[in-house]
Design a protein around this motif. Structure first.
Motif, PDB file in Angstrom:
ATOM      1  N   ASP A  82     -13.375  -0.340 -23.284  1.00  0.00           N
ATOM      2  CA  ASP A  82     -14.620  -1.076 -23.133  1.00  0.00           C
ATOM      3  C   ASP A  82     -15.218  -0.860 -21.737  1.00  0.00           C
ATOM      4  O   ASP A  82     -14.498  -0.810 -20.729  1.00  0.00           O
ATOM      5  CB  ASP A  82     -14.354  -2.567 -23.359  1.00  0.00           C
ATOM      6  CG  ASP A  82     -15.612  -3.396 -23.286  1.00  0.00           C
ATOM      7  OD1 ASP A  82     -16.338  -3.454 -24.290  1.00  0.00           O
ATOM      8  OD2 ASP A  82     -15.864  -3.973 -22.204  1.00  0.00           O
ATOM      9  N   SER A 112     -14.435  -4.563 -19.639  1.00  0.00           N
ATOM     10  CA  SER A 112     -13.058  -4.968 -19.378  1.00  0.00           C
ATOM     11  C   SER A 112     -12.191  -3.811 -18.881  1.00  0.00           C
ATOM     12  O   SER A 112     -11.235  -4.029 -18.122  1.00  0.00           O
ATOM     13  CB  SER A 112     -12.444  -5.581 -20.638  1.00  0.00           C
ATOM     14  OG  SER A 112     -12.535  -4.696 -21.745  1.00  0.00           O
ATOM     15  N   LYS A 148      -6.336 -12.753 -21.960  1.00  0.00           N
ATOM     16  CA  LYS A 148      -7.660 -12.808 -22.578  1.00  0.00           C
ATOM     17  C   LYS A 148      -7.902 -11.655 -23.532  1.00  0.00           C
ATOM     18  O   LYS A 148      -8.415 -11.845 -24.641  1.00  0.00           O
ATOM     19  CB  LYS A 148      -8.727 -12.808 -21.478  1.00  0.00           C
ATOM     20  CG  LYS A 148     -10.162 -12.767 -22.029  1.00  0.00           C
ATOM     21  CD  LYS A 148     -11.180 -12.702 -20.895  1.00  0.00           C
ATOM     22  CE  LYS A 148     -12.593 -12.616 -21.450  1.00  0.00           C
ATOM     23  NZ  LYS A 148     -13.601 -12.520 -20.361  1.00  0.00           N
ATOM     24  N   ASN A 149      -7.536 -10.443 -23.124  1.00  0.00           N
ATOM     25  CA  ASN A 149      -7.909  -9.251 -23.878  1.00  0.00           C
ATOM     26  C   ASN A 149      -6.858  -8.766 -24.852  1.00  0.00           C
ATOM     27  O   ASN A 149      -7.189  -8.022 -25.793  1.00  0.00           O
ATOM     28  CB  ASN A 149      -8.241  -8.111 -22.912  1.00  0.00           C
ATOM     29  CG  ASN A 149      -9.473  -8.384 -22.082  1.00  0.00           C
ATOM     30  OD1 ASN A 149     -10.596  -8.355 -22.600  1.00  0.00           O
ATOM     31  ND2 ASN A 149      -9.276  -8.681 -20.818  1.00  0.00           N
ATOM     32  N   TRP A 194      -6.193 -11.112 -17.403  1.00  0.00           N
ATOM     33  CA  TRP A 194      -6.796 -10.016 -18.171  1.00  0.00           C
ATOM     34  C   TRP A 194      -5.993  -9.775 -19.442  1.00  0.00           C
ATOM     35  O   TRP A 194      -6.563  -9.635 -20.527  1.00  0.00           O
ATOM     36  CB  TRP A 194      -6.856  -8.745 -17.324  1.00  0.00           C
ATOM     37  CG  TRP A 194      -7.666  -7.650 -17.947  1.00  0.00           C
ATOM     38  CD1 TRP A 194      -8.970  -7.345 -17.695  1.00  0.00           C
ATOM     39  CD2 TRP A 194      -7.211  -6.708 -18.940  1.00  0.00           C
ATOM     40  NE1 TRP A 194      -9.366  -6.279 -18.471  1.00  0.00           N
ATOM     41  CE2 TRP A 194      -8.312  -5.868 -19.250  1.00  0.00           C
ATOM     42  CE3 TRP A 194      -6.001  -6.497 -19.590  1.00  0.00           C
ATOM     43  CZ2 TRP A 194      -8.218  -4.844 -20.184  1.00  0.00           C
ATOM     44  CZ3 TRP A 194      -5.908  -5.477 -20.540  1.00  0.00           C
ATOM     45  CH2 TRP A 194      -7.010  -4.662 -20.818  1.00  0.00           C
ATOM     46  N   ARG A 233     -12.530  -3.275 -15.143  1.00  0.00           N
ATOM     47  CA  ARG A 233     -11.951  -4.458 -14.505  1.00  0.00           C
ATOM     48  C   ARG A 233     -10.434  -4.312 -14.407  1.00  0.00           C
ATOM     49  O   ARG A 233      -9.836  -4.602 -13.361  1.00  0.00           O
ATOM     50  CB  ARG A 233     -12.322  -5.705 -15.311  1.00  0.00           C
ATOM     51  CG  ARG A 233     -11.623  -6.988 -14.869  1.00  0.00           C
ATOM     52  CD  ARG A 233     -11.984  -7.379 -13.458  1.00  0.00           C
ATOM     53  NE  ARG A 233     -11.344  -8.634 -13.077  1.00  0.00           N
ATOM     54  CZ  ARG A 233     -11.060  -8.974 -11.832  1.00  0.00           C
ATOM     55  NH1 ARG A 233     -11.358  -8.159 -10.834  1.00  0.00           N
ATOM     56  NH2 ARG A 233     -10.489 -10.125 -11.570  1.00  0.00           N
ATOM     57  N   ALA A 273      -9.784  -2.833 -25.247  1.00  0.00           N
ATOM     58  CA  ALA A 273     -10.228  -3.451 -23.994  1.00  0.00           C
ATOM     59  C   ALA A 273     -10.268  -2.442 -22.860  1.00  0.00           C
ATOM     60  O   ALA A 273     -11.146  -2.494 -21.995  1.00  0.00           O
ATOM     61  CB  ALA A 273      -9.310  -4.613 -23.642  1.00  0.00           C
TER      62      ALA A 273
END
Length: 212
Positions: A120, A123, A205-206, A202, A126, A117
């Motif tokens: 990526d 993400s 989710k990741n 975050w 972010r 993540a």
């Protein structure tokens, strides 16, 4: 903020002062009841208020007198579980309150998901932006780091430092102002939880693959 929580009484600090340093077993026994009532009970009440305010905070634990081996008598700690290995934390001691969020003690599968993540293109930036904002808001970002750059990624990767993390921790002291003796202490904690929410989301989710 209303409810049963009314802050920590001034006597809570008197109890912690008696327990400062290396108190004898006798002193710890003498202080046990007062510590439970004046130090631990307000933490339970505060987290009940937080759970009433937001159901995401319902799964919490408040450590007892003997639950933590290292100087448990000097501080009162509590956690709110958001997902596997993702926890909010609250600590009360002679310096007042501290709030934080930690993703830690993670299994290898979570660490691999975290690294993917971070690398990526969506993400990763972010997360970097979330952490920069938290630092501007007074949070300290830390965690366990690999001693060397992560293999398989370029040394000049734009998020090379984040890729080295095996855990991510964000903490901020809230201080010890007069509000700590009132129900407003719950507002301070909930405000800090709100600031930490983007990082929590975050990570859930990741990394944890579960919703808070």
């Amino acid at each position: 903020m209303t409810g049963d929580f009314e802050g920590w009484p001034r006597g809570a600090f008197d109890v912690l002062l008696r327990l400062e340093g290396e108190p004898s077993a006798g002193v710890r026994r003498e202080c046990r009841r007062d510590r439970e009532e004046l130090v631990r009970r307000p933490m339970i009440d505060l987290l009940n208020v937080a759970a009433d305010a937001d159901s995401a905070y319902e799964d919490f634990s408040v450590w007892g007198y003997g639950d933590v081996l290292v100087r448990a008598w000097q501080r009162q700690s509590a956690i709110v579980r958001l997902a596997r290995n993702v926890e909010l934390g609250v600590r009360f001691d002679l310096d007042g309150l501290e709030v934080g969020l930690a993703w830690w003690y993670a299994p290898s599968a979570q660490i691999e998901r975290y690294r993917a993540a971070v690398a990526d293109a969506g993400s990763g930036p972010r997360l970097a932006a979330i952490l920069r904002k938290l630092e501007r808001e007074g949070f300290e970002i830390s965690g366990d780091l690999l001693k060397r750059p992560l293999r398989g990624y370029p040394v000049d990767h734009p998020r090379a430092e984040l890729l080295r993390h095996k855990s991510v921790i964000a903490t901020r002291p809230l201080g010890c102002e007069e509000w700590i003796h009132t129900s407003a202490a719950a507002d301070q904690v909930l405000a800090a939880f709100y600031q930490l929410r983007p990082l929590a989301r975050w990570l859930v989710k990741n990394v944890s693959q579960a919703r808070p």
